[in-house]
Design a protein around this motif. Structure first.
Motif, PDB file in Angstrom:
ATOM      1  N   PRO A  12     -14.845  -7.667  -9.132  1.00 30.82           N
ATOM      2  CA  PRO A  12     -14.008  -8.770  -9.605  1.00 30.82           C
ATOM      3  C   PRO A  12     -12.741  -8.777  -9.804  1.00 30.82           C
ATOM      4  O   PRO A  12     -12.278  -7.157 -10.501  1.00 30.82           O
ATOM      5  N   ALA A  13     -11.484  -9.118  -9.046  1.00 31.51           N
ATOM      6  CA  ALA A  13     -10.139  -8.207  -9.371  1.00 31.51           C
ATOM      7  C   ALA A  13      -9.102  -9.536 -10.209  1.00 31.51           C
ATOM      8  O   ALA A  13      -9.427 -10.720  -9.949  1.00 31.51           O
ATOM      9  N   GLY A  14      -8.383  -9.213 -10.802  1.00 32.35           N
ATOM     10  CA  GLY A  14      -6.899  -9.588 -11.597  1.00 32.35           C
ATOM     11  C   GLY A  14      -7.080 -10.478 -12.115  1.00 32.35           C
ATOM     12  O   GLY A  14      -8.231 -10.605 -13.178  1.00 32.35           O
ATOM     13  N   ALA A  15      -6.576 -11.872 -13.032  1.00 33.07           N
ATOM     14  CA  ALA A  15      -5.999 -12.644 -13.635  1.00 33.07           C
ATOM     15  C   ALA A  15      -7.471 -13.788 -13.924  1.00 33.07           C
ATOM     16  O   ALA A  15      -7.861 -14.438 -14.692  1.00 33.07           O
ATOM     17  N   TRP A  16      -7.979 -13.903 -12.390  1.00 32.86           N
ATOM     18  CA  TRP A  16      -8.515 -15.339 -11.910  1.00 32.86           C
ATOM     19  C   TRP A  16     -10.490 -14.316 -12.194  1.00 32.86           C
ATOM     20  O   TRP A  16     -10.671 -15.187 -11.288  1.00 32.86           O
ATOM     21  N   GLY A  17     -10.008 -13.675 -11.485  1.00 31.01           N
ATOM     22  CA  GLY A  17     -11.908 -12.937 -11.623  1.00 31.01           C
ATOM     23  C   GLY A  17     -12.467 -12.789 -10.134  1.00 31.01           C
ATOM     24  O   GLY A  17     -13.346 -13.019 -10.390  1.00 31.01           O
ATOM     25  N   THR A  18     -11.648 -12.675  -8.901  1.00 32.86           N
ATOM     26  CA  THR A  18     -11.474 -13.135  -8.286  1.00 32.86           C
ATOM     27  C   THR A  18     -12.152 -11.778  -7.801  1.00 32.86           C
ATOM     28  O   THR A  18     -12.427 -10.487  -7.107  1.00 32.86           O
ATOM     29  N   ASN A  19     -13.553 -12.031  -6.784  1.00 29.91           N
ATOM     30  CA  ASN A  19     -14.754 -11.697  -6.153  1.00 29.91           C
ATOM     31  C   ASN A  19     -14.037 -11.606  -4.902  1.00 29.91           C
ATOM     32  O   ASN A  19     -13.739 -11.974  -3.905  1.00 29.91           O
ATOM     33  N   CYS A  20     -13.614  -9.311  -4.816  1.00 33.08           N
ATOM     34  CA  CYS A  20     -13.269  -9.638  -2.983  1.00 33.08           C
ATOM     35  C   CYS A  20     -14.698  -8.171  -2.932  1.00 33.08           C
ATOM     36  O   CYS A  20     -15.168  -7.984  -3.630  1.00 33.08           O
ATOM     37  N   TYR A  21     -14.726  -8.648  -1.965  1.00 34.53           N
ATOM     38  CA  TYR A  21     -15.898  -7.583  -0.878  1.00 34.53           C
ATOM     39  C   TYR A  21     -15.633  -6.673   0.292  1.00 34.53           C
ATOM     40  O   TYR A  21     -14.735  -7.431   1.107  1.00 34.53           O
ATOM     41  N   LEU A  22     -16.541  -5.401   0.596  1.00 38.25           N
ATOM     42  CA  LEU A  22     -16.005  -4.394   1.369  1.00 38.25           C
ATOM     43  C   LEU A  22     -18.200  -4.807   2.450  1.00 38.25           C
ATOM     44  O   LEU A  22     -18.704  -4.866   1.777  1.00 38.25           O
ATOM     45  N   VAL A  23     -17.267  -4.863   3.497  1.00 34.76           N
ATOM     46  CA  VAL A  23     -18.915  -5.130   4.326  1.00 34.76           C
ATOM     47  C   VAL A  23     -18.324  -3.398   5.195  1.00 34.76           C
ATOM     48  O   VAL A  23     -17.949  -4.408   6.105  1.00 34.76           O
ATOM     49  N   ALA A  24     -19.565  -2.977   5.860  1.00 35.15           N
ATOM     50  CA  ALA A  24     -20.091  -2.356   6.893  1.00 35.15           C
ATOM     51  C   ALA A  24     -21.378  -2.438   7.087  1.00 35.15           C
ATOM     52  O   ALA A  24     -22.147  -2.636   6.245  1.00 35.15           O
ATOM     53  N   PRO A  25     -21.902  -1.578   8.628  1.00 37.91           N
ATOM     54  CA  PRO A  25     -22.862  -1.260   8.306  1.00 37.91           C
ATOM     55  C   PRO A  25     -23.926  -0.197   7.917  1.00 37.91           C
ATOM     56  O   PRO A  25     -24.646  -1.101   7.850  1.00 37.91           O
ATOM     57  N   ALA A  26     -22.875   0.583   7.258  1.00 40.86           N
ATOM     58  CA  ALA A  26     -23.571   1.124   6.532  1.00 40.86           C
ATOM     59  C   ALA A  26     -22.052   2.048   6.090  1.00 40.86           C
ATOM     60  O   ALA A  26     -20.942   2.175   6.451  1.00 40.86           O
ATOM     61  N   ALA A  27     -22.104   3.332   4.643  1.00 39.49           N
ATOM     62  CA  ALA A  27     -21.623   3.766   4.333  1.00 39.49           C
ATOM     63  C   ALA A  27     -20.688   4.884   4.906  1.00 39.49           C
ATOM     64  O   ALA A  27     -21.629   5.603   6.036  1.00 39.49           O
ATOM     65  N   GLY A  28     -19.612   5.425   5.712  1.00 42.49           N
ATOM     66  CA  GLY A  28     -18.965   6.119   6.049  1.00 42.49           C
ATOM     67  C   GLY A  28     -18.372   5.365   7.674  1.00 42.49           C
ATOM     68  O   GLY A  28     -18.317   6.311   8.820  1.00 42.49           O
ATOM     69  N   GLU A  29     -18.662   3.965   7.750  1.00 36.27           N
ATOM     70  CA  GLU A  29     -18.708   3.443   8.689  1.00 36.27           C
ATOM     71  C   GLU A  29     -16.830   2.310   8.722  1.00 36.27           C
ATOM     72  O   GLU A  29     -16.280   2.672   7.528  1.00 36.27           O
ATOM     73  N   GLU A  30     -16.759   1.991   9.274  1.00 39.37           N
ATOM     74  CA  GLU A  30     -15.892   0.475   9.982  1.00 39.37           C
ATOM     75  C   GLU A  30     -16.167   0.015   8.723  1.00 39.37           C
ATOM     76  O   GLU A  30     -17.471  -0.563   8.590  1.00 39.37           O
ATOM     77  N   CYS A  31     -15.324  -1.025   7.768  1.00 40.96           N
ATOM     78  CA  CYS A  31     -15.629  -2.302   7.168  1.00 40.96           C
ATOM     79  C   CYS A  31     -14.635  -2.893   7.557  1.00 40.96           C
ATOM     80  O   CYS A  31     -13.144  -3.181   8.353  1.00 40.96           O
ATOM     81  N   VAL A  32     -15.190  -3.782   6.943  1.00 40.83           N
ATOM     82  CA  VAL A  32     -14.312  -5.275   6.854  1.00 40.83           C
ATOM     83  C   VAL A  32     -13.565  -5.779   5.277  1.00 40.83           C
ATOM     84  O   VAL A  32     -15.039  -5.563   4.418  1.00 40.83           O
ATOM     85  N   ILE A  33     -12.276  -6.610   4.889  1.00 38.11           N
ATOM     86  CA  ILE A  33     -12.237  -6.441   3.661  1.00 38.11           C
ATOM     87  C   ILE A  33     -12.483  -8.306   3.610  1.00 38.11           C
ATOM     88  O   ILE A  33     -10.865  -8.835   4.560  1.00 38.11           O
TER      89      ILE A  33
END
Length: 237
Positions: free
Chosen positions: A7-28
């Motif tokens: 959760p981030a910021g004044a509104w506690g908005t959830n930010c997610y990072l998604v990847a096939p596995a650690a050490g790989e490319e991801c989407v934010i």
């Protein structure tokens, strides 16, 4: 699959990072107010390389860190065209000023590479599949992202501010509509399997089965009741 959320910021908005596995490319997903440092910490911790930012909607609590995050990693951002104006004019989306001290902390505008989402699109990013569903009601351009079920994990549903644990997004800001959000709940959420994991824009993880059984709004839609049947509290900006 790796999903790192915070959760981030004044509104506690959830930010997610998604990847096939650690050490790989991801989407934010949804780097909102004061999320940039949290994103960098998660990237370093899991040794991830971002390839894109995707946005569930355009409210400032979900997009405030898009410009610095995209700029730091030279990646595009995706948003539905109906919410794109909010990137450059966040106060218009709220119908009021969000306050000069807070605005002073924000980088308003679009990243260098801004792309538009469409209903039914299948985004293939970082070796992952995200199905896009247009789900207006919280905003005109709200969308959700669903990832398919695999042998190892159930389907994952990033609901933005459409569906929360026990609640739904507010509809009293410009572009919001109670009728539309109920229609979106019925069209987008009700057909999902009970095992589907719901990761929303605010609050804890839940599942479609849990919300089908306990969420007053989803129960209202499933029962075919009128738009004014429930007045339970809502969440989000």
């Amino acid at each position: 699959m790796l999903i790192a959320g915070f959760p981030a910021g004044a509104w506690g908005t959830n930010c997610y990072l998604v990847a096939p596995a650690a050490g790989e490319e991801c989407v934010i997903i949804d780097p909102g107010h004061q999320a940039a440092q949290g994103v960098e910490d998660a990237l370093e911790k899991h040794r991830l390389k971002p390839v894109a930012v995707i946005l569930t909607h355009g409210h400032i609590d979900h997009v405030a860190s898009v410009v610095p995050v995209c700029g730091a990693h030279d990646v595009p951002a995706w948003i539905h065209p109906s919410d794109r104006y909010m990137m450059s004019d966040p106060e218009k989306a709220l119908g009021r000023s969000i306050g000069m001290p807070l605005m002073g902390e924000l980088t308003v505008g679009e990243p260098d590479d801004m792309r538009e989402l469409t209903d039914g699109a299948d985004l293939k990013l970082a070796g992952l599949d995200f199905s896009v569903a247009h789900a207006p009601g919280h905003t005109k351009g709200s969308v959700t992202f669903q990832m398919p079920e695999t042998e190892e994990i159930p389907s994952v549903f990033f609901s933005g501010d459409l569906l929360f644990a026990g609640s739904i997004g507010r509809t009293d800001l410009p572009g919001g509509s109670h009728t539309e959000i109920l229609e979106s709940l019925g069209r987008v959420c009700l057909p999902l399997d009970d095992s589907t994991v719901v990761l929303s824009g605010h609050g804890p993880q839940t599942s479609i089965g849990q919300e089908r059984a306990t969420n007053p709004y989803l129960r209202q839609v499933a029962a075919g009741l009128g738009a004014d049947h429930t007045s339970a509290p809502r969440r989000g900006m």
